[in-house]
Enzyme design. Structure first.
Site, PDB file in Angstrom:
ATOM      1  N   LEU A  24       7.010  -7.886  34.256  1.00  0.00           N
ATOM      2  CA  LEU A  24       7.475  -6.535  34.555  1.00  0.00           C
ATOM      3  C   LEU A  24       7.571  -6.281  36.051  1.00  0.00           C
ATOM      4  O   LEU A  24       8.363  -5.445  36.495  1.00  0.00           O
ATOM      5  CB  LEU A  24       6.528  -5.503  33.925  1.00  0.00           C
ATOM      6  CG  LEU A  24       6.406  -5.540  32.402  1.00  0.00           C
ATOM      7  CD1 LEU A  24       5.338  -4.560  31.942  1.00  0.00           C
ATOM      8  CD2 LEU A  24       7.737  -5.197  31.751  1.00  0.00           C
ATOM      9  N   GLY A  27       2.884  -7.668  42.327  1.00  0.00           N
ATOM     10  CA  GLY A  27       2.106  -6.840  43.234  1.00  0.00           C
ATOM     11  C   GLY A  27       1.429  -7.679  44.299  1.00  0.00           C
ATOM     12  O   GLY A  27       1.703  -8.877  44.439  1.00  0.00           O
ATOM     13  N   PHE A  29      -1.596  -8.697  44.423  1.00  0.00           N
ATOM     14  CA  PHE A  29      -2.592  -9.658  43.968  1.00  0.00           C
ATOM     15  C   PHE A  29      -2.087 -10.565  42.856  1.00  0.00           C
ATOM     16  O   PHE A  29      -2.802 -11.446  42.402  1.00  0.00           O
ATOM     17  CB  PHE A  29      -3.850  -8.933  43.464  1.00  0.00           C
ATOM     18  CG  PHE A  29      -4.276  -7.808  44.347  1.00  0.00           C
ATOM     19  CD1 PHE A  29      -4.469  -7.987  45.702  1.00  0.00           C
ATOM     20  CD2 PHE A  29      -4.474  -6.545  43.815  1.00  0.00           C
ATOM     21  CE1 PHE A  29      -4.869  -6.943  46.503  1.00  0.00           C
ATOM     22  CE2 PHE A  29      -4.869  -5.490  44.619  1.00  0.00           C
ATOM     23  CZ  PHE A  29      -5.060  -5.696  45.973  1.00  0.00           C
ATOM     24  N   VAL A  32       2.538  -8.503  36.788  1.00  0.00           N
ATOM     25  CA  VAL A  32       2.274  -7.741  35.568  1.00  0.00           C
ATOM     26  C   VAL A  32       3.238  -8.221  34.494  1.00  0.00           C
ATOM     27  O   VAL A  32       4.450  -8.283  34.714  1.00  0.00           O
ATOM     28  CB  VAL A  32       2.455  -6.229  35.800  1.00  0.00           C
ATOM     29  CG1 VAL A  32       2.174  -5.470  34.508  1.00  0.00           C
ATOM     30  CG2 VAL A  32       1.542  -5.746  36.916  1.00  0.00           C
ATOM     31  N   LYS A  47      -2.128  -7.140  33.798  1.00  0.00           N
ATOM     32  CA  LYS A  47      -2.125  -7.503  35.216  1.00  0.00           C
ATOM     33  C   LYS A  47      -2.807  -8.854  35.361  1.00  0.00           C
ATOM     34  O   LYS A  47      -3.960  -9.010  34.948  1.00  0.00           O
ATOM     35  CB  LYS A  47      -2.879  -6.462  36.048  1.00  0.00           C
ATOM     36  CG  LYS A  47      -2.137  -5.165  36.277  1.00  0.00           C
ATOM     37  CD  LYS A  47      -2.937  -4.288  37.240  1.00  0.00           C
ATOM     38  CE  LYS A  47      -2.219  -2.988  37.541  1.00  0.00           C
ATOM     39  NZ  LYS A  47      -2.982  -2.152  38.506  1.00  0.00           N
ATOM     40  N   ASP A 141      -4.193   8.583  46.297  1.00  0.00           N
ATOM     41  CA  ASP A 141      -2.895   7.937  46.479  1.00  0.00           C
ATOM     42  C   ASP A 141      -1.891   8.452  45.448  1.00  0.00           C
ATOM     43  O   ASP A 141      -1.132   7.687  44.854  1.00  0.00           O
ATOM     44  CB  ASP A 141      -3.034   6.416  46.370  1.00  0.00           C
ATOM     45  CG  ASP A 141      -1.803   5.677  46.916  1.00  0.00           C
ATOM     46  OD1 ASP A 141      -1.033   6.297  47.677  1.00  0.00           O
ATOM     47  OD2 ASP A 141      -1.626   4.495  46.576  1.00  0.00           O
TER      48      ASP A 141
END
Length: 490
Positions: A24, A27, A29, A32, A47, A141
């Protein structure tokens, strides 16, 4: 540190409950992927975090914090974490799959939203943020990129990597989050308590929803910070008067004068069309754990798990195969749309749909007028010593006696229709219908913070006076039913 370690088996063995699908996104790290949970057939998002990339202490702290906080939350508008699986090379975080993507993309696609659509999204965001604050967590955030939309357009607040735990008497100083959504005190490096900076970010989000642009924007970061610190922005002329009043109350530079979520909840723009399940604070996760769904427990037991082990794991919040199956079934089969007690619409509206035939509704006008005491005063409430399920059963029996037609949209939430017929005698031995008034209303049972249950009846359509007439009959019948039940118990 991150969750239950299932040992040093192969990846295939550790992920045997999932069929991994397409990627999907990527990121900082890892990536996903979408996956299918084999036992239930429902989709999840996994993740996959590379341990090699987590060697940086700051990155590790971000992941650790997000997992810890997401484990804590059980809320319809906050992303759900189902389980964490560790291997020597990676950490697999199994989370709720949210189909429709980011709110940011939705705003870009549609441009500015009208008040009703923006309000629905904003109300759900505030509900999720308020839940965070009640659990002593500040998000820090909040932005459209971190707010996801499910297939029904409902909000899921996500990405708690920059969040932090609030402690009474302690202030935070870390400057974090996206600059465009950061509060003045954050970009200035000042101390802050927490909730007030989330309120500012929500104010920026509301502006973006209604205007399709940001109130503070500049490619030059120092210039952007100057605009934020000064609180200078423009309100487009197309905004409604109520929205023009609310946004400036949220984007106040002085955090002490900024509106709080409790005050925001009382604002006319926010309260308009507020779903009843959002009108009261969501129950804490510990309270929800006391109310296990027996139907879903039975389904999980039928998958081969022991009932005693499942209930014990659920109550102690242990992560295992059985509890993951339970929560996936719970989240996908009881979707919240208007209920207080987790009442939600099922994928298939099953049962409890009374056949509707207005022509055959008997004359109730005589019943209402003959049974109501002349000097009767409104009754605020009545005491019923019963479980929510028993209360709803009693209510449905009374509705049936009043010839009300209904359909169930949740365990404690039903939509109803009632026809009030007025007759005039033609002087012989029959009556002619002079007029017919149809009232549509919704009934909801919800729980208050002090563990009491309130029974709410809200008119949707139909004459107000006829609706009040019906309410009086309903209260009278309920009292009669309760007295009859008590006398049988003596």
């Amino acid at each position: 540190m991150y969750g239950t370690d299932r040992g040093g088996g192969s990846v295939d063995t550790l992920l045997q409950n999932y069929k991994l699908g397409k990627t999907l996104g990527h990121g900082s790290f890892g990536k996903v992927k979408v996956a299918e949970h084999v036992l239930t057939g429902y989709k999840v998002a996994i993740k996959i975090l590379s341990r090699r990339k987590l060697k940086n202490p700051e990155m590790e702290e971000k992941v650790r914090r997000e997992i810890k906080i997401c484990r804590l939350f059980v809320h319809p508008h906050i992303i759900r974490l189902y389980e964490v699986i560790e291997t020597p090379l990676d950490i697999y975080v199994v989370m709720e799959y949210v189909k429709s993507g980011e709110l940011f993309d939705y705003i870009v696609e549609k441009g500015r939203l009208n008040d009703n659509e923006a309000r629905k999204i904003f109300q759900q965001i505030i509900s999720g943020v308020e839940y965070c604050h009640r659990n002593m967590v500040v998000h820090r955030d909040l932005k459209p990129e971190n707010i996801l939309l499910d297939s029904r357009g409902n909000v899921k607040v996500a990405d708690f990597g920059l969040s932090n735990i609030m402690r009474d008497g302690h202030f935070l100083r870390t400057s974090c989050g996206s600059p465009n959504y950061a509060a003045p005190e954050v970009v200035s490096g000042k101390l802050y308590a927490g909730p007030e900076i989330d309120v500012w970010s929500c104010g920026v989000i509301l502006y973006a929803l209604l205007c399709g642009t940001l109130p503070f924007d500049d490619e030059n970061i120092p210039n952007l910070f100057k605009k934020i610190k000064s609180g200078i922005y423009t309100l487009p002329s197309h905004l409604s008067p109520e929205a023009r009043d609310l946004i400036p109350r949220m984007l106040v530079v002085d955090p002490m004068k900024r509106i709080t979520i409790a005050e925001l909840r009382q604002h006319h723009w926010f309260k308009s069309q507020l779903p009843r399940y959002l009108a009261v604070p969501a129950p804490d996760a510990t309270d929800q754990l006391k109310k296990l769904d027996e139907d879903i427990i039975t389904k999980v037991v039928n998958m081969g798990f022991a009932r005693s082990d499942l209930t014990r794991s659920l109550q102690s919040r242990v992560q295992d195969d059985a509890t993951v199956a339970y929560y996936l079934l719970f989240d996908n089969q009881t979707r919240v749309v208007g209920g207080y007690l987790g009442a939600g619409i099922s994928e298939s509206l099953e049962g409890n749909l009374a056949a509707m035939n207005i022509d055959n509704v008997p004359d109730r006008d005589h019943l209402l007028r003959s049974n109501l005491p002349g000097e009767r005063k409104w009754q605020v409430g009545m005491k019923i010593t019963a479980s929510p399920r028993d209360i709803m059963t009693q209510i449905l029996e009374v509705l049936r006696s009043l010839n009300v037609c209904w359909k169930k949209i949740g365990p404690y939430n039903i939509k109803c229709i009632w026809a009030h017929l007025l007759y005039e005698n033609d002087g012989i031995n029959s009556a002619n219908i002079r007029s017919q008034n149809v009232v549509k209303f919704e009934i909801q049972l919800y729980k208050t913070p002090d563990d009491r249950y309130l029974f709410d009846v809200q008119r949707v359509k139909g004459p107000q006076l006829v609706f009040l007439d019906f309410c009086a009959a309903l209260i009278l019948q309920l009292e009669t039913s309760i007295l009859y039940t008590r006398s049988n118990c003596l």
